[in-house]
Design an enzyme around this catalytic site. Sequence first.
Site, PDB file in Angstrom:
ATOM      1  N   LYS A   1       0.859  -1.194   0.000  1.00 17.12           N
ATOM      2  CA  LYS A   1       0.000   0.000   0.000  1.00 17.12           C
ATOM      3  C   LYS A   1       0.894   1.242   0.000  1.00 17.12           C
ATOM      4  O   LYS A   1       0.976   2.001   0.970  1.00 17.12           O
ATOM      5  CB  LYS A   1      -0.970  -0.020   1.193  1.00 17.12           C
ATOM      6  CG  LYS A   1      -2.178   0.879   0.953  1.00 17.12           C
ATOM      7  CD  LYS A   1      -3.297   0.523   1.899  1.00 17.12           C
ATOM      8  CE  LYS A   1      -4.449   1.507   1.867  1.00 17.12           C
ATOM      9  NZ  LYS A   1      -5.187   1.565   0.618  1.00 17.12           N
TER      10      LYS A   1
ATOM     11  N   GLU B   1      -7.992  -5.937  -9.842  1.00 12.25           N
ATOM     12  CA  GLU B   1      -8.831  -5.150  -8.922  1.00 12.25           C
ATOM     13  C   GLU B   1      -9.284  -3.906  -9.669  1.00 12.25           C
ATOM     14  O   GLU B   1      -9.226  -3.869 -10.892  1.00 12.25           O
ATOM     15  CB  GLU B   1      -8.069  -4.836  -7.632  1.00 12.25           C
ATOM     16  CG  GLU B   1      -6.754  -4.123  -7.840  1.00 12.25           C
ATOM     17  CD  GLU B   1      -5.996  -3.827  -6.546  1.00 12.25           C
ATOM     18  OE1 GLU B   1      -6.552  -4.001  -5.453  1.00 12.25           O
ATOM     19  OE2 GLU B   1      -4.835  -3.390  -6.655  1.00 12.25           O
TER      20      GLU B   1
ATOM     21  N   LEU C   1      -4.067  -5.401  -3.987  1.00 11.09           N
ATOM     22  CA  LEU C   1      -3.930  -5.049  -2.575  1.00 11.09           C
ATOM     23  C   LEU C   1      -4.810  -5.997  -1.750  1.00 11.09           C
ATOM     24  O   LEU C   1      -5.947  -6.278  -2.151  1.00 11.09           O
ATOM     25  CB  LEU C   1      -4.390  -3.605  -2.362  1.00 11.09           C
ATOM     26  CG  LEU C   1      -4.231  -3.121  -0.920  1.00 11.09           C
ATOM     27  CD1 LEU C   1      -2.758  -2.889  -0.597  1.00 11.09           C
ATOM     28  CD2 LEU C   1      -5.010  -1.845  -0.692  1.00 11.09           C
TER      29      LEU C   1
HETATM   30  N1  PDD Z   1      -8.050   2.417  -1.270  1.00  9.74           N
HETATM   31  N2  PDD Z   1      -7.249  -1.837  -3.924  1.00  9.74           N
HETATM   32  C1  PDD Z   1      -6.766  -0.586  -4.065  1.00  9.74           C
HETATM   33  C2  PDD Z   1      -5.885  -0.301  -5.221  1.00  9.74           C
HETATM   34  C3  PDD Z   1      -7.081   0.412  -3.133  1.00  9.74           C
HETATM   35  O1  PDD Z   1      -6.573   1.648  -3.281  1.00  9.74           O
HETATM   36  C4  PDD Z   1      -7.954   0.098  -2.059  1.00  9.74           C
HETATM   37  C5  PDD Z   1      -8.346   1.100  -1.016  1.00  9.74           C
HETATM   38  C6  PDD Z   1      -8.440  -1.208  -1.949  1.00  9.74           C
HETATM   39  C7  PDD Z   1      -9.350  -1.636  -0.822  1.00  9.74           C
HETATM   40  O2  PDD Z   1      -8.651  -1.735   0.401  1.00  9.74           O
HETATM   41  P1  PDD Z   1      -9.381  -1.503   1.800  1.00  9.74           P
HETATM   42  O3  PDD Z   1     -10.552  -2.400   1.821  1.00  9.74           O
HETATM   43  O4  PDD Z   1      -8.357  -1.882   2.797  1.00  9.74           O
HETATM   44  O5  PDD Z   1      -9.782  -0.054   1.884  1.00  9.74           O
HETATM   45  C8  PDD Z   1      -8.072  -2.141  -2.898  1.00  9.74           C
HETATM   46  C9  PDD Z   1      -8.133   3.410  -0.235  1.00  9.74           C
HETATM   47  C10 PDD Z   1      -9.455   3.466   0.460  1.00  9.74           C
HETATM   48  C11 PDD Z   1      -7.652   4.741  -0.763  1.00  9.74           C
HETATM   49  O6  PDD Z   1      -6.624   4.729  -1.415  1.00  9.74           O
HETATM   50  O7  PDD Z   1      -8.260   5.786  -0.484  1.00  9.74           O
END
Ligand code: PDD
Length: 289
Positions: free
Chosen positions: A153, A186, A210
Amino acid sequence: MAIAFLNGDYLPLEEARISPMDRGFLFGDGIYEVIPSYGGRLVGFDRHKDRLCEGLGAIGLSMPFSPKKLHEILTNLLNQNSALNSEGNLGLYLQITRGEQPQRNHRFPDTVTHTSFAFPFSIPAPKTGDPEQSETFRVITRRDLRWSRCHIKSVSLLGNVLHMMEGVAQSCEEILLFNDNDELTEASTSNVFIVKDGEIYTPPLDHQKLGGITRNMLIDILRDHGTVPCHEMAVSREQVATADEVWLSSSTKELSPVTEIDGCKVGSGEPGPVWSMAQSLLNLHRFDY
Ligand code: PDD
């Protein structure tokens, strides 16, 4: 006025300053988290903390806080920002970078002083699974052109941003991404689930995706409380195109139905019954996972 956290201090967001020599700014050298809270309660703290530690480990950066300290910082931010959302529904953005270096140099510095920054933002009330209540998404599809370390991330999100803007250019809100084998990875800011013949499918985790906290939590909730099977397996472009339902998942979207892909309706073009079941289960059980 939002109160932010920066390197140990709590201060008005607009007063927060970092050096332009910060490696987060120069190289995108850092890790972030987005942690939701509802009614003043953090969702999935341990999962977010663990993913943060894993991400920092993957880029060779130590975790600057103990779990207890991290929890204290996030809780302080919720308490100090309660005026931002009367129902206590706040997202917390947290970013940790490799900090400032006197000269620009790709090599990591020998001594690191992390930059730790967090700020709150208001998020919508939790969704109950009522189709009337949920935001829906129109998406396009594209080859996934990001890097090969999407499991980290990283704050380096330009690849995601450029994909998002391809969607925006087509008046869409998201974009579904496919690898070289035409398998779903994704979306630019979310994980993806599909439903076919009453069963749920989502791609297995690897370096192209992710490990979303919402995704992982939902899989666990469905395993314990769901009424239909949820499979982690490769999902082809064809399966996405012929799915009865498609959903996005993220900490800020929860589960959000996709109603149109490349201009074609998904199923009935409305949020589906399996989405409704899954979102209501997520709403019921999120604080237990
Ligand atoms: N984004 N995949 C990507 C590329 C993401 O950026 C995100 C979340 C997710 C989902 O992850 P989670 O369920 O842990 O939020 C999957 C966040 C919210 C953002 O960048 O704002």
